[in-house]
Design an enzyme around this catalytic site. Structure first.
Site, PDB file in Angstrom:
ATOM      1  CD  GLU A 275      -9.346  31.146 -29.868  1.00  0.00           C
ATOM      2  OE1 GLU A 275      -8.242  30.882 -29.401  1.00  0.00           O
ATOM      3  OE2 GLU A 275      -9.714  32.306 -30.107  1.00  0.00           O
TER       4      GLU A 275
ATOM      5  CD  GLU B 281     -10.728  33.127 -24.285  1.00  0.00           C
ATOM      6  OE1 GLU B 281      -9.984  34.000 -24.759  1.00  0.00           O
ATOM      7  OE2 GLU B 281     -10.625  31.922 -24.559  1.00  0.00           O
TER       8      GLU B 281
HETATM    9  C1  GAL Z   1      -8.229  33.834 -27.041  1.00  0.00           C
HETATM   10  C2  GAL Z   1      -7.826  32.429 -26.694  1.00  0.00           C
HETATM   11  C3  GAL Z   1      -7.040  32.367 -25.418  1.00  0.00           C
HETATM   12  C4  GAL Z   1      -5.975  33.429 -25.419  1.00  0.00           C
HETATM   13  C5  GAL Z   1      -6.591  34.773 -25.600  1.00  0.00           C
HETATM   14  C6  GAL Z   1      -5.581  35.886 -25.675  1.00  0.00           C
HETATM   15  O1  GAL Z   1      -8.499  33.920 -28.394  1.00  0.00           O
HETATM   16  O2  GAL Z   1      -8.930  31.603 -26.577  1.00  0.00           O
HETATM   17  O3  GAL Z   1      -6.484  31.105 -25.302  1.00  0.00           O
HETATM   18  O4  GAL Z   1      -5.101  33.200 -26.461  1.00  0.00           O
HETATM   19  O5  GAL Z   1      -7.269  34.803 -26.826  1.00  0.00           O
HETATM   20  O6  GAL Z   1      -4.770  35.964 -24.579  1.00  0.00           O
END
Ligand code: GAL
Length: 960
Positions: free
Chosen positions: A414, A492
């Site tokens: 990010e 993620e």
């Molecule tokens: C994503 C980010 C993570 C964490 C997650 C939410 O956007 O890459 O570091 O913030 O969201 O828990």
């Protein structure tokens, strides 16, 4: 010290591989002198860092352990923000309120370090100026990156003065805006490392495997210290060659490395003054036709994102914690780790090679806070930061380049997009073409080798899988054409915050269905709770008087900060299992879900149970089952209540506990309970005169049942989710409606057909939508009644319910529960895999999941019979056959020492106050949990629109 300058650190030697070497090494960890000043302008220049071992520290000085974060050692406080910076965006200027830690160590050095040595720092947050004996060695940038300073000629035998000034915030903070605690200090190891003359400065061994003929190669690049050459040996492969600078060495036939078969070959490189040891894993990572391949075979990433965190030590490395994590991952069928969002301690790579994990190694980079300016001033696109970016990538790649487990280098997380990221990608691709380049933020995928996204919805994921199965549209741009060639990963997905993540099975089905979808990494492994001083609980953002913070968003893991398994991990283990077993009425289907190995290392054992007793058992004999092949075998036994088939190891690996089960399949044909034949009308005295709720059962004092539709909002219920149709979060809609404040009126009570029939109407205040209930009570004995419960919604319910069930409150605190149903852990409709049929027990402290933010948890589903222990006795609840009335055959039972009101109004688990009673919920239906805290909400099929329900229960007071 200039901490506002957009550049990389200064003065350190070029980054190199972390080598296991015979060169002398001396740890400088231990107790250092320390003081902290409130800002750079206030940090004294009083001679503390000059070449004066006898300089007397004043009263502002104290001592501190190294490694440690000073805010966890009593100096200031930790602070948590997710994406936003806790200070104004004014790059490269850090805020004026910027604690400065001065560290000082006086030490002697053994003779072996005096000729040629480096001083190595593995992690300092966020920037440091390093002086030895008054000489400025340089500066560090990149909190989770190694810096080595040449101390040759400066180091002396006795009375060395090492002085390190550390700024909590610096220009580097703009590049380190990860969603985690801000934790300053020297938090990783400090070492003095000898660099022997004619020894080895650096080695890069690129191993390759050719699946077509089973051979391996080693492409070796060596940098010696001065004029030297060395012998490179791999005894198992009979390799013994002289090396001057490098070259490609044929290794002949080798067994390849994969995460499933982590075969390593020990190698040494030896000069007359130094020997380094390497562990070589032969493997090839590549992309073909938008499919991710390892050694020629498609792989499925079953991954988790792992931050480093310990509830007491923060990001300080602990070998025990690391091992604990990797053992738990193995035990739960995780095969891949993304080191979010910085390189982990280097030991993780050694273990990942050895135990078998695919690693996406991420650079220490995130500039997320600039999103609040629409990415204006984003360092990723500002040429002035270019060297800082490149330096971070050089350090990341070089340290870990010899590890077989790393299949991708990730540029960071990010950080928007821009030419500096492109430059990182270009350098990395040229330096190490053997791995793929990952970066989620390159949304057009122009400089990456995999198409990566986070939290893509089910529908979008499906489309991404499907789009490459048909020809590209005529209008596709060059970038789109390039992206079509790339495999897709979710770097993620399935946000594991609180009672979560729902939907794992749906994602897994998509990963299975489309070859382009290479799997993903669940967010995230560990909850980042910080332990309270008295050790009774965990704290989160806002608990340290931070003015700007993001609350409990830092608590979102598959394991607690102390590595207790959350129910989401049990579910994940099911979906990630490398074997799937389905037991049906007709037979047993076994699918090998390994990418590289057959099932000959496993045993498939079965057992048949009836009446809670094992009736028979045995082992299934299978022929070779190739990767991704499915075979079917007949049922070994026909007439048992439960048939269970489990995959276990033939030879237990060291990470597996005794009796470890890799995967399980079951078929349950549970016999219905016996309906009491003789019943009579119950006595009115057992019921409250006004509410007509049961008050007495045998010797038990209780109150209920009462219709219940609400749950204590989970983290997911509190957030709106990323659905296309934007609705406020469930928690807000339930509250608005008054689902948490239902009121019940008795409509009628009469004796009919030998039973007491009570009708009630339950509705939220100020509304007319209601649930009409009819309770038909029959007395069985002095200690037992049956109640047939019919629930019928009336009117228009504007929002889905959380549950449809009834509540009972028993006098006396809960003491545990035994039940027949699904267990031993809890389940909700979209997070139901993992628990299995059987007779289970939960102690009092296992009834609920101790989520840091109190919320609904603990429902045991599929329950046919439950014995709920309380201080005053046991209540047994048995579901009687539904018969022609279509009643439920099973219920979900939740038992809690806390009322829902208490759970909903308490901010932290350790602050909960039990009221000495047992709160029981018996549910016919429950809503799913979804993953709206970050991602999609509850899927329509798991939502609970208003509906009728019916069940007949036998309630008994069990004596003794
Ligand atoms: C994503 C980010 C993570 C964490 C997650 C939410 O956007 O890459 O570091 O913030 O969201 O828990």
């Amino acid at each position: 010290m200039n901490i506002a300058r957009k550049g990389p650190g200064a003065g350190s030697r070029s980054p190199r591989a972390r080598l296991v070497s015979s060169a002398p090494r001396r740890s400088l960890n231990g107790t250092w002198q320390f003081r902290v000043s409130p800002g750079l302008a206030a940090a004294p220049d009083d001679g503390w860092d000059t070449d004066d071992a006898g300089w007397a520290t004043g009263e502002q000085w104290t001592t501190i352990p190294v490694p440690a974060h000073w805010v966890l050692e009593g100096h200031g406080k930790p602070a948590y923000t997710n994406t936003r910076f806790p200070f104004p965006i004014d790059p490269p200027h850090p805020p004026a309120e910027n604690p400065i830690g001065d560290y000082r160590l006086v030490f002697d050095a053994e003779p072996e370090f005096l000729d040629n040595a480096v001083l190595r720092f593995d992690g300092i947050e966020s920037a440091a100026e390093v002086r030895l004996n008054g000489r400025l060695l340089g500066e560090t940038r990149g909190s989770r990156l190694t810096h080595e300073f040449d101390v040759t000629g400066t180091l002396r035998a006795a009375g060395n003065v090492l002085a390190v000034r550390v700024a909590q915030f610096s220009d580097a903070s703009y590049l380190e805006d990860q969603d985690m605690w801000w934790l300053p200090g020297i938090f990783r190891d400090v070492d003095l490392v000898a660099v022997p003359e004619r020894g080895i400065w650096d080695v890069f061994a690129v191993t390759d495997f050719e699946a077509a003929d089973g051979t391996g190669t080693i492409d070796l690049t060596v940098e010696f210290n001065g004029e030297a050459s060395g012998r490179f040996r791999v005894p198992e492969l009979e390799i013994d060659v002289e090396v001057t600078g490098g070259g490609v060495i044929g290794a002949g036939q080798v067994e390849p490395w994969t995460a499933e078969t982590p075969r390593l070959y020990a190698a040494t490189l030896q000069t007359e003054t130094e020997t380094v040891e390497l562990q070589l894993g032969f493997r090839r990572v590549e992309v073909k036709d938008s499919v991710l391949l390892v050694n020629g075979a498609p792989i499925q990433i079953r991954g988790v994102n792992r931050h480093e965190h310990d509830p007491d030590q923060g990001r300080v490395f602990s070998a025990e914690r690391l091992r604990q994590d990797l053992v738990l991952m193995k035990q739960h069928n995780v095969n891949a780790i993304r080191t979010s969002h910085y390189p982990s301690h280097h030991e993780l790579l050694r273990l990942a090679d050895e135990m078998g994990f695919y690693v996406v190694l991420e650079c220490d980079l995130e500039t997320h806070g600039f999103v609040d300016l629409d990415w204006k001033h984003n360092p990723s696109a500002d040429p002035a930061w270019r060297e800082a970016y490149l330096d971070r990538m050089h350090r990341t790649v070089n340290r870990d380049k010899n590890h077989a487990s790393i299949i991708m280098w990730s540029l960071g997380n990010e950080a928007g997009t821009g030419e500096n990221l492109e430059a990182m990608a270009a350098w990395t691709r040229a330096f190490d073409p053997s791995r793929l380049i990952h970066y989620e933020g390159d949304w057009s995928s122009t400089y990456v080798d995999v198409y990566s996204r986070m939290y893509a919805s089910f529908e979008e994921t499906r489309q991404i899988g499907e789009e490459v199965l048909t020809p590209a549209p005529f209008s596709a741009t060059a970038a789109e054409m390039h992206r079509r060639e790339l495999p897709f990963i979710q770097c993620e997905y399935a946000h594991a915050m609180g009672n979560s993540p729902g939907g794992l099975g749906e994602y897994q089905d998509l990963f299975d269905r489309y070859p382009r979808l290479a799997g993903g990494f669940v967010w995230e492994w560990i909850e980042h709770g910080i332990r309270t001083e008295d050790g009774t609980g965990y704290l989160y953002g806002g608990d340290f008087e931070e003015e700007t913070h993001d609350g409990n968003f830092v608590i979102d893991g598959l394991v607690s900060a102390d590595r207790k398994v959350r129910p989401g991990l049990t579910a994940l283990a099911h979906w990630y299992a490398p074997v799937r077993i389905d037991v049906s009425d007709t037979g047993i289907r076994i699918q090998n879900r390994h990418d590289h190995r057959d099932l000959s290392h496993l045993r498939l054992v079965w057992r048949a149970e009836s009446d809670g007793k094992q009736a028979a058992d045995g082992e299934l004999k299978l022929d070779t089952v190739a990767p991704w092949e499915t075979v079917e075998v007949p049922l070994p036994e026909q007439d048992a209540e439960i048939i269970t088939v489990e995959a276990v190891h033939l030879d237990r690996p060291e990470w597996a506990a005794e009796g470890h089960v890799i995967a399980r399949g079951q078929r349950a044909w549970l016999n219905p309970a016996e309906v009491p034949l003789e019943t009579s009308v119950p006595q009115r005295e057992a019921f409250d005169a006004v509410s007509l709720r049961l008050q007495q059962l045998g010797g038990l004092k209780l109150d209920g049942p009462v219709v219940s539709l609400w749950r204590v909002p989970t983290d997911n219920d509190r957030r709106p989710g990323w659905d296309e149709i934007k609705e406020p979060p469930y928690a807000a809609r339930w509250e608005e409606l008054g689902l948490d404040r239902l009121r019940t009126r008795v409509v009628s009570a009469e004796e009919r057909d030998g039973a007491l029939v009570v009708r009630t109407r339950t509705a939220p205040p100020g509304r007319e939508c209601a649930v009409d209930a009819e309770y038909t009570w029959r007395r069985v004995s002095d200690t037992a009644v049956t109640v047939e419960i019919g629930l019928t919604p009336d009117g228009v319910w504007p929002v889905e319910w959380a549950r449809l069930g009834v509540d009972l409150v028993l006098e006396g605190a809960p003491q545990g529960m035994d039940w027949r149903g699904l267990g031993p852990g809890p389940s909700y409709p979209d997070i139901a895999a993992g628990p299995y049929w059987g007779d289970h027990h939960a102690d009092a402290d296992e009834l609920l999941t101790p989520f840091v933010l109190p919320q609904e948890s603990g429902a045991r589903a599929g329950v046919r019979r439950a014995s709920i222990g309380t201080e005053q006795g046991t209540l047994a609840v048995t579901v009687l056959p539904g018969g022609t009335s279509g009643g439920a055959e099973e219920v979900a039972v939740t038992v809690s020492p806390y009322s829902r009101k208490t759970l909903a109004s308490t901010t932290h688990q350790h602050l909960l106050q039990a009221d000495g009673r047992t709160h029981v919920s018996i549910d016919l239906f429950q809503s799913g949990v979804g993953t709206a805290a970050c991602g999609e909400g509850v899927l329509p099929r798991y939502r609970l629109a208003a509906r009728p329900g019916r069940v007949t229960l036998l309630l008994e007071h069990i004596q003794g």
